[in-house]
Design an enzyme around this catalytic site. Sequence first.
Site, PDB file in Angstrom:
ATOM      1  N   SER A 129      14.740 -10.695 -21.601  1.00  0.00           N
ATOM      2  CA  SER A 129      16.019 -10.167 -21.118  1.00  0.00           C
ATOM      3  C   SER A 129      15.911  -8.681 -20.802  1.00  0.00           C
ATOM      4  O   SER A 129      15.142  -7.951 -21.436  1.00  0.00           O
ATOM      5  CB  SER A 129      17.059 -10.382 -22.221  1.00  0.00           C
ATOM      6  N   TYR A 154      20.309  -9.297 -30.532  1.00  0.00           N
ATOM      7  CA  TYR A 154      19.866 -10.195 -29.449  1.00  0.00           C
ATOM      8  C   TYR A 154      18.637  -9.611 -28.761  1.00  0.00           C
ATOM      9  O   TYR A 154      17.622 -10.282 -28.577  1.00  0.00           O
ATOM     10  CB  TYR A 154      21.013 -10.399 -28.444  1.00  0.00           C
TER      11      TYR A 154
HETATM   12  N1  LIG Z   1      22.349 -15.540 -18.099  1.00  0.00           N
HETATM   13  C1  LIG Z   1      21.861 -14.300 -18.182  1.00  0.00           C
HETATM   14  O1  LIG Z   1      22.401 -13.351 -17.577  1.00  0.00           O
HETATM   15  C2  LIG Z   1      20.625 -14.020 -18.988  1.00  0.00           C
HETATM   16  C3  LIG Z   1      20.106 -12.710 -18.967  1.00  0.00           C
HETATM   17  C4  LIG Z   1      18.966 -12.434 -19.704  1.00  0.00           C
HETATM   18  C5  LIG Z   1      18.339 -13.430 -20.424  1.00  0.00           C
HETATM   19  N2  LIG Z   1      18.861 -14.681 -20.448  1.00  0.00           N
HETATM   20  C6  LIG Z   1      18.157 -15.708 -21.228  1.00  0.00           C
HETATM   21  O2  LIG Z   1      17.931 -16.821 -20.396  1.00  0.00           O
HETATM   22  C7  LIG Z   1      17.976 -18.031 -21.170  1.00  0.00           C
HETATM   23  C8  LIG Z   1      19.001 -18.985 -20.577  1.00  0.00           C
HETATM   24  O3  LIG Z   1      20.265 -18.339 -20.602  1.00  0.00           O
HETATM   25  P1  LIG Z   1      21.591 -19.013 -20.053  1.00  0.00           P
HETATM   26  O4  LIG Z   1      22.395 -17.944 -19.441  1.00  0.00           O
HETATM   27  O5  LIG Z   1      21.243 -20.240 -19.308  1.00  0.00           O
HETATM   28  O6  LIG Z   1      22.298 -19.384 -21.448  1.00  0.00           O
HETATM   29  P2  LIG Z   1      23.006 -20.738 -21.920  1.00  0.00           P
HETATM   30  O7  LIG Z   1      23.617 -20.426 -23.244  1.00  0.00           O
HETATM   31  O8  LIG Z   1      23.874 -21.272 -20.856  1.00  0.00           O
HETATM   32  O9  LIG Z   1      21.773 -21.715 -22.102  1.00  0.00           O
HETATM   33  C9  LIG Z   1      21.029 -21.816 -23.297  1.00  0.00           C
HETATM   34  C10 LIG Z   1      21.008 -23.271 -23.702  1.00  0.00           C
HETATM   35  O10 LIG Z   1      20.179 -23.369 -24.866  1.00  0.00           O
HETATM   36  C11 LIG Z   1      20.797 -24.249 -25.785  1.00  0.00           C
HETATM   37  N3  LIG Z   1      20.378 -23.858 -27.127  1.00  0.00           N
HETATM   38  C12 LIG Z   1      20.706 -22.732 -27.804  1.00  0.00           C
HETATM   39  N4  LIG Z   1      20.140 -22.750 -29.031  1.00  0.00           N
HETATM   40  C13 LIG Z   1      19.438 -23.908 -29.110  1.00  0.00           C
HETATM   41  C14 LIG Z   1      18.654 -24.508 -30.119  1.00  0.00           C
HETATM   42  N5  LIG Z   1      18.497 -23.910 -31.319  1.00  0.00           N
HETATM   43  N6  LIG Z   1      18.071 -25.703 -29.867  1.00  0.00           N
HETATM   44  C15 LIG Z   1      18.235 -26.321 -28.665  1.00  0.00           C
HETATM   45  N7  LIG Z   1      18.987 -25.815 -27.678  1.00  0.00           N
HETATM   46  C16 LIG Z   1      19.580 -24.622 -27.901  1.00  0.00           C
HETATM   47  C17 LIG Z   1      22.295 -24.071 -25.581  1.00  0.00           C
HETATM   48  O11 LIG Z   1      23.025 -25.224 -25.979  1.00  0.00           O
HETATM   49  C18 LIG Z   1      22.386 -23.809 -24.091  1.00  0.00           C
HETATM   50  O12 LIG Z   1      22.683 -24.990 -23.381  1.00  0.00           O
HETATM   51  C19 LIG Z   1      18.286 -17.599 -22.591  1.00  0.00           C
HETATM   52  O13 LIG Z   1      17.069 -17.474 -23.289  1.00  0.00           O
HETATM   53  C20 LIG Z   1      18.936 -16.247 -22.419  1.00  0.00           C
HETATM   54  O14 LIG Z   1      18.779 -15.440 -23.574  1.00  0.00           O
HETATM   55  C21 LIG Z   1      19.987 -15.003 -19.743  1.00  0.00           C
END
Ligand SMILES: NC(=O)c1ccc[n+]([C@@H]2O[C@H](COP(=O)([O-])OP(=O)(O)OC[C@H]3O[C@@H](n4cnc5c(N)ncnc54)[C@H](O)[C@@H]3O)[C@@H](O)[C@H]2O)c1
Length: 336
Positions: A129, A154
């Site tokens: 991130s 985080y």
């Molecule tokens: N969306 C953004 O702007 C952004 C920015 C930087 C980093 N990220 C990273 O990208 C990745 C995806 O993010 P996103 O926006 O799709 O988030 P999101 O929360 O929509 O997707 C994450 C998914 O992981 C699942 N999850 C969480 N903990 C879990 C566990 N212990 N076991 C199994 N499943 C689990 C959740 O149910 C969810 O569906 C994450 O690692 C997030 O930290 C996202």
Amino acid sequence: MSVKILVTGAAGFIGFYVAREFCRQGYDVTGLDNLNDYYDPRLKQARLEQLKELGNFTFIKADIADREVMADLFRSQKFSRVIHLAAQAGVRYSLENPMAYADSNLTGMMTVLEGCRQSGVEHLVFASSSSVYGMNSKMPYSVADAVDHPVSLYAATKRSNELMAHSYAQLYQLPVTGLRFFTVCGPWGRPDMALWKFTRAILEGEAIDVFNQGELWRDFTDIDDILKGIMSIQNVIPESMANFRNDSPDKSSAPYRVYNIGNNQPAKLTDFISAIEQSCGVKATKRYQPMQAGDVFKTFADVSGLEEQVGFRPDTPLQETVDKFVHWYKFWSSEH
Ligand SMILES: NC(=O)c1ccc[n+]([C@@H]2O[C@H](COP(=O)([O-])OP(=O)(O)OC[C@H]3O[C@@H](n4cnc5c(N)ncnc54)[C@H](O)[C@@H]3O)[C@@H](O)[C@H]2O)c1
């Protein structure tokens, strides 16, 4: 034999797009998610419904922190590539429920790394991130910069993921790529993120909270650009560098790389709100608030590494991204 892909967090925002694209390209895709209720699980279910319509998709409901389940999965499936996106996301929630980050982001990352090493996965790509840049003030943020001063738990877990991944790449020659995403926006996005919150409030005539008097900048990045970046980079398998020099920008001989994926054009929060107002055709009522703990002032990605490697840089104009989201949001909210 078909190529097997594991996408963790497949019911999540980014995971849904990635799993769908691999399915469309004809891979044998396993999507894993625990469908937790950090935000409305109906949205996760709706994404899954779409994926299940594609013939080559298998869903596994499991927690990545469950060591036995994860070890069994990797033993039985022999994945070629793993795209690890499951995590406890959100900067602000890490003040409220820190242990969720320890379980999903630290223990969960460990089970994925172990599974990959034990089963000889050819490439692990995982989500880091932009928050790892924390207190850095040098702009744009470069992967060559030191990132030792996170301002949220985080961010600290995401930085830890990079360090854990590097150690596995070096110890076991496991090829790993970390991707630092910058504020991802688009249809099917997350209800805890600003685009969703502002759109909902503006359309329902509620006031929106504008933090730090609107003096915040974000490199808002279109989900289609993020998808393009992930799909391109998963084909670039890092190699160890035999002739590595200590002054190399990668600073390591291990088969490990990290890239920024951001729009490279930070927008001011107030301009972001104007873009939403334009899409909605409604003016926002703003409630100015101080800076929040855990937030950073600005995110701005140097994407030269990505561009050199795969010849691509995110470039979708912010208004286009916001228009796509608002269009989708109106449809979604009319049904739920
Ligand atoms: N969306 C953004 O702007 C952004 C920015 C930087 C980093 N990220 C990273 O990208 C990745 C995806 O993010 P996103 O926006 O799709 O988030 P999101 O929360 O929509 O997707 C994450 C998914 O992981 C699942 N999850 C969480 N903990 C879990 C566990 N212990 N076991 C199994 N499943 C689990 C959740 O149910 C969810 O569906 C994450 O690692 C997030 O930290 C996202």
